[in-house]
Design a protein around this motif. Structure first.
Motif, mmCIF file in Angstrom:
data_model
loop_
_atom_site.group_PDB
_atom_site.id
_atom_site.type_symbol
_atom_site.label_atom_id
_atom_site.label_comp_id
_atom_site.label_asym_id
_atom_site.label_seq_id
_atom_site.Cartn_x
_atom_site.Cartn_y
_atom_site.Cartn_z
ATOM 1 N N GLY A 91 0.613 -1.136 -0.033
ATOM 2 C CA GLY A 91 0.278 0.427 -0.356
ATOM 3 C C GLY A 91 1.137 1.118 0.046
ATOM 4 N N LEU A 92 1.970 1.559 1.308
ATOM 5 C CA LEU A 92 2.593 2.378 0.622
ATOM 6 C C LEU A 92 3.191 2.692 -0.157
ATOM 7 N N VAL A 93 3.976 0.972 -1.356
ATOM 8 C CA VAL A 93 4.305 2.024 -2.385
ATOM 9 C C VAL A 93 3.452 2.371 -3.931
ATOM 10 N N TYR A 94 2.336 1.709 -3.979
ATOM 11 C CA TYR A 94 1.314 1.610 -4.843
ATOM 12 C C TYR A 94 0.709 3.247 -4.426
ATOM 13 N N SER A 95 0.270 3.312 -3.248
ATOM 14 C CA SER A 95 -0.799 3.960 -3.120
ATOM 15 C C SER A 95 -0.215 5.881 -3.430
ATOM 16 N N GLU A 96 -1.047 6.068 -3.916
ATOM 17 C CA GLU A 96 -1.294 8.104 -4.435
ATOM 18 C C GLU A 96 -1.129 8.958 -3.723
#
Length: 64
Positions: A22-27
């Motif tokens: 989630g941290l990597v892909y959330s904008e």
């Protein structure tokens, strides 16, 4: 041997993986903050299990 600590550590590891993704892909900043909180909680759960605190807490709740 009680399988509960192993199961809790596996669950904490899976929660950690989901939070990291989630941290990597959330904008969205709001979502990133929530994933950060979830990641921190997964570390707390693992630490409690490793030092035995979680098991003492669980036993205290289910003991008659």
């Amino acid at each position: 041997m009680d399988p509960t600590p192993k199961l809790l550590l596996e669950a904490a590891a899976r929660i950690r993986q989901l939070a990291q993704n989630g941290l990597v892909y959330s904008e969205i900043e709001y979502d990133r903050e929530r994933y950060g909180e979830i990641l921190a909680l997964s570390h707390r759960i693992a630490a409690l299990v490793r030092d035995g605190g979680a098991m003492r807490w669980l036993r205290a709740r289910i003991s008659p």
